[in-house]
Design an enzyme around this catalytic site. Sequence first.
Site, PDB file in Angstrom:
ATOM      1  N   ARG A 178      -8.355  -2.859  -5.504  1.00 40.46           N
ATOM      2  CA  ARG A 178      -9.865  -2.417  -5.463  1.00 40.46           C
ATOM      3  C   ARG A 178      -9.810  -1.065  -4.634  1.00 40.46           C
ATOM      4  O   ARG A 178      -9.158  -0.836  -3.871  1.00 40.46           O
ATOM      5  CB  ARG A 178     -10.586  -3.399  -4.985  1.00 40.46           C
ATOM      6  CG  ARG A 178     -10.741  -4.957  -5.714  1.00 40.46           C
ATOM      7  CD  ARG A 178     -11.748  -5.506  -5.563  1.00 40.46           C
ATOM      8  NE  ARG A 178     -13.029  -5.258  -5.529  1.00 40.46           N
ATOM      9  CZ  ARG A 178     -14.084  -5.686  -5.329  1.00 40.46           C
ATOM     10  NH1 ARG A 178     -14.241  -7.254  -5.224  1.00 40.46           N
ATOM     11  NH2 ARG A 178     -15.385  -5.067  -5.468  1.00 40.46           N
ATOM     12  N   GLU A 188      -2.099   0.969  12.526  1.00 42.35           N
ATOM     13  CA  GLU A 188      -2.114   2.378  12.028  1.00 42.35           C
ATOM     14  C   GLU A 188      -2.516   3.094  13.549  1.00 42.35           C
ATOM     15  O   GLU A 188      -3.259   2.507  14.354  1.00 42.35           O
ATOM     16  CB  GLU A 188      -3.121   2.455  11.142  1.00 42.35           C
ATOM     17  CG  GLU A 188      -2.749   2.182   9.689  1.00 42.35           C
ATOM     18  CD  GLU A 188      -3.830   2.925   8.587  1.00 42.35           C
ATOM     19  OE1 GLU A 188      -4.078   3.928   8.820  1.00 42.35           O
ATOM     20  OE2 GLU A 188      -4.137   2.143   7.647  1.00 42.35           O
ATOM     21  N   LYS A 214       0.997  -1.123  -0.056  1.00 40.27           N
ATOM     22  CA  LYS A 214       0.055   0.120   0.103  1.00 40.27           C
ATOM     23  C   LYS A 214       0.830   1.157  -0.031  1.00 40.27           C
ATOM     24  O   LYS A 214       2.061   1.100   0.509  1.00 40.27           O
ATOM     25  CB  LYS A 214      -1.051  -0.213   1.182  1.00 40.27           C
ATOM     26  CG  LYS A 214      -0.203  -0.297   2.424  1.00 40.27           C
ATOM     27  CD  LYS A 214      -1.373  -0.281   3.668  1.00 40.27           C
ATOM     28  CE  LYS A 214      -0.657  -0.549   5.152  1.00 40.27           C
ATOM     29  NZ  LYS A 214      -1.533  -0.509   6.255  1.00 40.27           N
ATOM     30  N   GLN A 260       4.192  -5.120   4.023  1.00 38.90           N
ATOM     31  CA  GLN A 260       4.143  -5.594   5.130  1.00 38.90           C
ATOM     32  C   GLN A 260       3.543  -7.006   5.028  1.00 38.90           C
ATOM     33  O   GLN A 260       2.913  -7.482   4.256  1.00 38.90           O
ATOM     34  CB  GLN A 260       2.935  -4.890   5.971  1.00 38.90           C
ATOM     35  CG  GLN A 260       3.262  -3.469   6.140  1.00 38.90           C
ATOM     36  CD  GLN A 260       2.223  -2.683   6.787  1.00 38.90           C
ATOM     37  OE1 GLN A 260       0.819  -2.620   6.518  1.00 38.90           O
ATOM     38  NE2 GLN A 260       2.499  -1.534   7.610  1.00 38.90           N
ATOM     39  N   PRO A 261       3.702  -7.929   6.119  1.00 42.16           N
ATOM     40  CA  PRO A 261       3.332  -9.330   5.890  1.00 42.16           C
ATOM     41  C   PRO A 261       1.584  -9.271   6.189  1.00 42.16           C
ATOM     42  O   PRO A 261       1.197  -8.322   7.119  1.00 42.16           O
ATOM     43  CB  PRO A 261       3.954  -9.886   7.332  1.00 42.16           C
ATOM     44  CG  PRO A 261       4.234  -8.991   8.226  1.00 42.16           C
ATOM     45  CD  PRO A 261       4.275  -7.629   7.262  1.00 42.16           C
ATOM     46  N   GLU A 268      -4.343   6.630  13.937  1.00 39.64           N
ATOM     47  CA  GLU A 268      -5.371   7.377  13.218  1.00 39.64           C
ATOM     48  C   GLU A 268      -5.523   8.752  14.031  1.00 39.64           C
ATOM     49  O   GLU A 268      -6.483   8.630  15.067  1.00 39.64           O
ATOM     50  CB  GLU A 268      -6.797   6.993  12.798  1.00 39.64           C
ATOM     51  CG  GLU A 268      -6.424   5.432  11.889  1.00 39.64           C
ATOM     52  CD  GLU A 268      -6.775   5.728  10.689  1.00 39.64           C
ATOM     53  OE1 GLU A 268      -6.794   6.877  10.099  1.00 39.64           O
ATOM     54  OE2 GLU A 268      -7.027   4.826   9.968  1.00 39.64           O
ATOM     55  N   ARG A 289      -7.341   6.958  17.440  1.00 44.76           N
ATOM     56  CA  ARG A 289      -7.705   5.705  16.914  1.00 44.76           C
ATOM     57  C   ARG A 289      -6.630   4.869  16.873  1.00 44.76           C
ATOM     58  O   ARG A 289      -5.647   5.128  16.031  1.00 44.76           O
ATOM     59  CB  ARG A 289      -8.750   5.724  15.785  1.00 44.76           C
ATOM     60  CG  ARG A 289      -9.449   4.229  15.926  1.00 44.76           C
ATOM     61  CD  ARG A 289     -10.246   4.017  14.602  1.00 44.76           C
ATOM     62  NE  ARG A 289      -9.615   3.406  13.457  1.00 44.76           N
ATOM     63  CZ  ARG A 289     -10.202   3.540  12.113  1.00 44.76           C
ATOM     64  NH1 ARG A 289     -11.157   3.950  12.042  1.00 44.76           N
ATOM     65  NH2 ARG A 289      -9.478   2.949  11.399  1.00 44.76           N
TER      66      ARG A 289
END
Length: 283
Positions: A198, A255, A124, A160-161, A257, A241
């Site tokens: 996607r 992550e 990503k 990342q795995p 956030e 978060r």
Amino acid sequence: MTIALATGRPYAAVDTDLPLLLDAARRHDVPAEVAVWDDPAVDWDGYDLVLVRSCWDYVLRRDDFLTWAAGLGPKIANPPEVLRWNTDKTYLRQLAESGVPVIDTRWDVRTGDPLPDAAEWVVKPSISAGSRDTARWSDPADVYAHSEELQAAGRTVMVQPYIESVDTEGETAMLFLGGRFSHAIRKGPLLERGEGVRQDRDSREVITPRAPTAVQHEVADQVLAALPPELGSAADLAYARVDLVTGPDGPVLIELELTEPSLFLDHAENGADLLITAVAGAA
């Protein structure tokens, strides 16, 4: 005291947190309204506080978004310097260096570079939201091709795995409002094997309440304590978060956030009230 709940034009009608926050503001006699962050007709000087909410289109115009935030100065929450740091996931490097258990991440890999030890991988860009331009791969050739394609477009890439527990356990998102833990939810798996890139995965997101374990609480506290000093204290943030997954050795951060996360307030008892009273008091 008037609060603007900042959103993106496509998201004002779909952000389920917004009506809950408006209702809470009415209960506490705090004037509040929804405003689109890049609408030139909005008079931002008319607000005492601008609470960044569903500005999810910032990904395509990050520089414009950060310029807008900086122009609002101390009246925006979270603060502009926090938004700049948090809108590029390279912040994970800094947290990892401070000792936070962060998912193993390789940056800007090219063909032949070592990959994390895993059966599958996630690729990503470091500036993204909603799993855009993200994919789960089982063939290293696909990993390299996807990474190099994103790099060719001038983007920083993370490899990342794929954590196997996500398929059964999902992710745990822990929500902190006004510096206090509020609630947690389980996010079901979004990335399906073999589907490639996607842009429409939000529609399949399954959210349910979750009670975090003591170890997850410990890791979340460690994450928030590791914020760079120049960003201030985690206790001063309007919201945070912490997204965790369970790796072989326990919870790891996927992550943090601090910019525009869904807060899942429909799964929180008095969460909207807690946030409104916290930001109104801070302002």
